[in-house]
Write an enzyme that holds these catalytic residues in place. Sequence first.
Site, PDB file in Angstrom:
ATOM      1  N   LYS A 199       0.835  -1.200   0.000  1.00 47.25           N
ATOM      2  CA  LYS A 199       0.000   0.000   0.000  1.00 47.25           C
ATOM      3  C   LYS A 199       0.869   1.248   0.000  1.00 47.25           C
ATOM      4  O   LYS A 199       2.076   1.180   0.235  1.00 47.25           O
ATOM      5  CB  LYS A 199      -0.925  -0.016   1.216  1.00 47.25           C
ATOM      6  CG  LYS A 199      -0.211  -0.006   2.555  1.00 47.25           C
ATOM      7  CD  LYS A 199      -1.192  -0.107   3.709  1.00 47.25           C
ATOM      8  CE  LYS A 199      -0.466  -0.070   5.047  1.00 47.25           C
ATOM      9  NZ  LYS A 199      -1.398  -0.122   6.185  1.00 47.25           N
TER      10      LYS A 199
ATOM     11  N   ARG B 253     -10.851   0.049  14.067  1.00 42.22           N
ATOM     12  CA  ARG B 253     -10.495   0.802  12.861  1.00 42.22           C
ATOM     13  C   ARG B 253     -11.295   0.321  11.659  1.00 42.22           C
ATOM     14  O   ARG B 253     -12.106   1.048  11.104  1.00 42.22           O
ATOM     15  CB  ARG B 253      -8.983   0.690  12.601  1.00 42.22           C
ATOM     16  CG  ARG B 253      -8.503   1.543  11.440  1.00 42.22           C
ATOM     17  CD  ARG B 253      -6.998   1.481  11.270  1.00 42.22           C
ATOM     18  NE  ARG B 253      -6.534   0.184  10.780  1.00 42.22           N
ATOM     19  CZ  ARG B 253      -5.275  -0.053  10.407  1.00 42.22           C
ATOM     20  NH1 ARG B 253      -4.366   0.916  10.495  1.00 42.22           N
ATOM     21  NH2 ARG B 253      -4.906  -1.242   9.977  1.00 42.22           N
TER      22      ARG B 253
ATOM     23  N   TYR C  47      15.666  30.855   7.416  1.00 41.23           N
ATOM     24  CA  TYR C  47      14.462  31.632   7.713  1.00 41.23           C
ATOM     25  C   TYR C  47      14.411  32.013   9.191  1.00 41.23           C
ATOM     26  O   TYR C  47      14.691  31.201  10.072  1.00 41.23           O
ATOM     27  CB  TYR C  47      13.206  30.840   7.371  1.00 41.23           C
ATOM     28  CG  TYR C  47      12.845  30.872   5.899  1.00 41.23           C
ATOM     29  CD1 TYR C  47      12.562  32.075   5.272  1.00 41.23           C
ATOM     30  CD2 TYR C  47      12.776  29.697   5.167  1.00 41.23           C
ATOM     31  CE1 TYR C  47      12.226  32.114   3.928  1.00 41.23           C
ATOM     32  CE2 TYR C  47      12.442  29.714   3.819  1.00 41.23           C
ATOM     33  CZ  TYR C  47      12.171  30.933   3.205  1.00 41.23           C
ATOM     34  OH  TYR C  47      11.841  30.952   1.877  1.00 41.23           O
TER      35      TYR C  47
ATOM     36  N   MET D  33      11.591  24.606   2.181  1.00 42.39           N
ATOM     37  CA  MET D  33      10.831  23.770   1.258  1.00 42.39           C
ATOM     38  C   MET D  33      11.739  22.958   0.349  1.00 42.39           C
ATOM     39  O   MET D  33      11.505  21.761   0.120  1.00 42.39           O
ATOM     40  CB  MET D  33       9.887  24.628   0.406  1.00 42.39           C
ATOM     41  CG  MET D  33       9.040  23.816  -0.564  1.00 42.39           C
ATOM     42  SD  MET D  33       7.937  24.827  -1.579  1.00 42.39           S
ATOM     43  CE  MET D  33       6.730  25.351  -0.353  1.00 42.39           C
TER      44      MET D  33
END
Length: 378
Positions: free
Chosen positions: A52, A151, A273, A319
Amino acid sequence: MNDASKRSLSGDAAVSEAAAGAILTIDLGAIRENYRRLKARLGGVRCAGVVKADGYGLGAAQVASALMREACDIFFVALLAEGIDLRKAIGTGPDIYVLNGLPPGSEPEARAAGLCAVINSGAQLKAWRAAAHGAGRRLPAAIQVDSGMSRLGLAPAEVETLEGDSSAFEGIDIRYVMSHLACADEPRNPANEQQRLAFERLRAMLPEAPASLANSSGIFLGERYHHDLARPGAALYGINPTPGEPNPMRPVVRLQAKVAQTRRVEKGTGIGYGHAYRAEGPLSLATISFGYADGWLRRSASAAWFEGVRLPFLGRVSMDSVILDISALSPGKLREGDLVELLGPSQSVDDAAGHAGTIGYEILASLGPRFHRRYINR
């Protein structure tokens, strides 16, 4: 079709090595060896492959093809779309089960792709029964029961209403009755035995069929949990199924990022940053072409390696870039275009996950489509 699907169906990396900012090397031979190790622990019990999330981010088609060379012929995906893509990639023959069940109205697509439904509710059971009636033949399925994870799967009360009702399964070829362990990576957790006993009670109410309970960590809980089919996922990809103990699996991935630029800065210089870091003295820096857009979480492990030397991250992960302190290297040792290691011999997937306060599953599944993917030991 998304990037992951394109990558799976093409069989080749979607981004060239020259164009990419980082390289993800996937050792298919290690995946095959991990499958063999799990099979050996299972004895004669059958072993599926869980692929998956595009094979945990590493390429479902490539992983499944490698496992098929080990005679694996049962695969599990999470979503119908994943099952359809995988069927196109690996062809007819292997069974492909859709763990999350089929969305309402999608039964014809699943049938056309030759997929096996995992039935998680009374409504899904009714819909798959109707699909079998429309097809004029029995359709394969696994019946999942909720043994205590809350679940997916038929709730105990639903199972009880089906006991003795043979008409409920008309037209359905029940290949397995299955459930999923919530705490298998905690071998001393009493929930494991509670779930096993609940599973035995619930499957006794359903038509007789082979059983499947063990995931990767469940395989290491012992024979009582093995039943007829195990469904490992994470362990195939090198994630430790026995946390707190040595990893019995071989590492599968190596992630390296390219150096985009190097520089020298003086004491007091703001870095990244927000100037989240200020140089406490003269520093040598390298910026690598790699960031959170590539799936490297901002809270993830905060260092890279070059020839065994640890290079700390400075400031925030951006990023598309990260700034490294390369002062530990001799001047000119690291140059533009060189590769530094994020995952590999110096830092495992589980190591990176530990630094991030998460699990190896999230690290692998987060890796994005911008890497050049290099498959070795095909």
